[in-house]
Scaffold this motif. Sequence first.
Motif, mmCIF file in Angstrom:
data_model
loop_
_atom_site.group_PDB
_atom_site.id
_atom_site.type_symbol
_atom_site.label_atom_id
_atom_site.label_comp_id
_atom_site.label_asym_id
_atom_site.label_seq_id
_atom_site.Cartn_x
_atom_site.Cartn_y
_atom_site.Cartn_z
ATOM 1 N N THR A 30 0.834 -1.209 0.000
ATOM 2 C CA THR A 30 0.000 0.000 0.000
ATOM 3 C C THR A 30 0.868 1.258 0.000
ATOM 4 O O THR A 30 0.653 2.170 -0.799
ATOM 5 C CB THR A 30 -0.946 -0.008 1.222
ATOM 6 O OG1 THR A 30 -1.739 -1.202 1.189
ATOM 7 C CG2 THR A 30 -1.838 1.215 1.228
ATOM 8 N N GLY A 31 1.869 1.286 0.869
ATOM 9 C CA GLY A 31 2.747 2.451 0.956
ATOM 10 C C GLY A 31 3.522 2.709 -0.320
ATOM 11 O O GLY A 31 3.624 3.852 -0.778
ATOM 12 N N PHE A 32 4.064 1.639 -0.929
ATOM 13 C CA PHE A 32 4.852 1.803 -2.144
ATOM 14 C C PHE A 32 3.982 1.902 -3.397
ATOM 15 O O PHE A 32 4.505 2.073 -4.497
ATOM 16 C CB PHE A 32 5.894 0.692 -2.278
ATOM 17 C CG PHE A 32 7.082 0.908 -1.390
ATOM 18 C CD1 PHE A 32 8.007 1.899 -1.678
ATOM 19 C CD2 PHE A 32 7.259 0.150 -0.250
ATOM 20 C CE1 PHE A 32 9.094 2.124 -0.851
ATOM 21 C CE2 PHE A 32 8.344 0.364 0.584
ATOM 22 C CZ PHE A 32 9.267 1.354 0.278
ATOM 23 N N THR A 33 2.682 1.825 -3.236
ATOM 24 C CA THR A 33 1.754 2.172 -4.319
ATOM 25 C C THR A 33 1.371 3.636 -4.202
ATOM 26 O O THR A 33 1.499 4.408 -5.149
ATOM 27 C CB THR A 33 0.486 1.288 -4.265
ATOM 28 O OG1 THR A 33 0.842 -0.072 -4.521
ATOM 29 C CG2 THR A 33 -0.542 1.741 -5.285
ATOM 30 N N VAL A 34 0.919 4.016 -3.023
ATOM 31 C CA VAL A 34 0.379 5.367 -2.813
ATOM 32 C C VAL A 34 1.470 6.444 -2.872
ATOM 33 O O VAL A 34 1.305 7.463 -3.555
ATOM 34 C CB VAL A 34 -0.395 5.434 -1.476
ATOM 35 C CG1 VAL A 34 -0.826 6.848 -1.152
ATOM 36 C CG2 VAL A 34 -1.609 4.497 -1.527
ATOM 37 N N ALA A 35 2.578 6.242 -2.165
ATOM 38 C CA ALA A 35 3.608 7.291 -2.082
ATOM 39 C C ALA A 35 4.174 7.674 -3.452
ATOM 40 O O ALA A 35 4.206 8.865 -3.781
ATOM 41 C CB ALA A 35 4.719 6.878 -1.118
ATOM 42 N N PRO A 36 4.623 6.716 -4.282
ATOM 43 C CA PRO A 36 5.150 7.133 -5.584
ATOM 44 C C PRO A 36 4.101 7.842 -6.458
ATOM 45 O O PRO A 36 4.435 8.794 -7.168
ATOM 46 C CB PRO A 36 5.598 5.824 -6.241
ATOM 47 C CG PRO A 36 5.823 4.896 -5.116
ATOM 48 C CD PRO A 36 4.824 5.275 -4.059
ATOM 49 N N ILE A 37 2.868 7.403 -6.376
ATOM 50 C CA ILE A 37 1.827 8.060 -7.179
ATOM 51 C C ILE A 37 1.619 9.490 -6.693
ATOM 52 O O ILE A 37 1.575 10.433 -7.496
ATOM 53 C CB ILE A 37 0.518 7.247 -7.155
ATOM 54 C CG1 ILE A 37 0.708 5.932 -7.923
ATOM 55 C CG2 ILE A 37 -0.636 8.068 -7.741
ATOM 56 C CD1 ILE A 37 -0.446 4.957 -7.808
ATOM 57 N N LEU A 38 1.526 9.682 -5.380
ATOM 58 C CA LEU A 38 1.333 11.044 -4.853
ATOM 59 C C LEU A 38 2.535 11.940 -5.134
ATOM 60 O O LEU A 38 2.375 13.090 -5.547
ATOM 61 C CB LEU A 38 1.047 11.001 -3.349
ATOM 62 C CG LEU A 38 -0.307 10.430 -2.942
ATOM 63 C CD1 LEU A 38 -0.451 10.421 -1.430
ATOM 64 C CD2 LEU A 38 -1.437 11.210 -3.586
ATOM 65 N N PHE A 39 3.745 11.418 -4.911
ATOM 66 C CA PHE A 39 4.939 12.218 -5.194
ATOM 67 C C PHE A 39 5.062 12.489 -6.687
ATOM 68 O O PHE A 39 5.490 13.571 -7.095
ATOM 69 C CB PHE A 39 6.201 11.540 -4.658
ATOM 70 C CG PHE A 39 6.318 11.595 -3.165
ATOM 71 C CD1 PHE A 39 6.144 12.778 -2.470
ATOM 72 C CD2 PHE A 39 6.601 10.459 -2.441
ATOM 73 C CE1 PHE A 39 6.254 12.836 -1.089
ATOM 74 C CE2 PHE A 39 6.718 10.502 -1.052
ATOM 75 C CZ PHE A 39 6.545 11.696 -0.376
ATOM 76 N N GLY A 40 4.701 11.510 -7.503
ATOM 77 C CA GLY A 40 4.730 11.710 -8.952
ATOM 78 C C GLY A 40 3.763 12.797 -9.384
ATOM 79 O O GLY A 40 4.108 13.671 -10.187
ATOM 80 N N LEU A 41 2.558 12.774 -8.832
ATOM 81 C CA LEU A 41 1.582 13.824 -9.166
ATOM 82 C C LEU A 41 2.071 15.192 -8.696
ATOM 83 O O LEU A 41 1.867 16.202 -9.387
ATOM 84 C CB LEU A 41 0.223 13.495 -8.533
ATOM 85 C CG LEU A 41 -0.530 12.333 -9.147
ATOM 86 C CD1 LEU A 41 -1.756 11.975 -8.305
ATOM 87 C CD2 LEU A 41 -0.938 12.645 -10.587
ATOM 88 N N ASP A 42 2.752 15.228 -7.552
ATOM 89 C CA ASP A 42 3.227 16.508 -7.034
ATOM 90 C C ASP A 42 4.359 17.099 -7.880
ATOM 91 O O ASP A 42 4.615 18.303 -7.803
ATOM 92 C CB ASP A 42 3.662 16.396 -5.576
ATOM 93 C CG ASP A 42 3.828 17.767 -4.943
ATOM 94 O OD1 ASP A 42 2.851 18.540 -4.954
ATOM 95 O OD2 ASP A 42 4.943 18.080 -4.480
#
Length: 145
Positions: free
Chosen positions: A31-43
Amino acid sequence: MSSATATTTSAASRRAVLTDPAYQAFVILRTGFTVAPILFGLDKFANLLVDWPTYLAPWINDVVPGSAQALMYAVGVIEIVAGLAVALAPRFGGWLVAGWLAGIIVNLLTIPGHYDVALRDFGLLLGAVALTRLAQAYHGKRQSH
């Protein structure tokens, strides 16, 4: 009657897997390594969390065509893809994230004053490798959660 037994056995084995601490760790890491890269990528497109181009080593900015922000857009896409890869295929996505973090660490080690962030990313790299190993162990045993 065997159908009821199979259903009961299936529910019991699902409960056993869901209460397994190693499987819980796998789900947390996935969950963490799915959500974090997506959020950081969007940012990378919005720069709300931080001014991302300041984390780009000058020598990389010199070799890559375009501006540092343009490179951050590409970085954002790669991070979103990495997060999706972890969600869909953590045995492979975990290695992708670990490799990406290794590249980030090399970049950060060449910028004075960013060694603390490089150390943090090394810890994340270890977490991504642990996710990959757990994904290998649970491949084919995926239970609904």
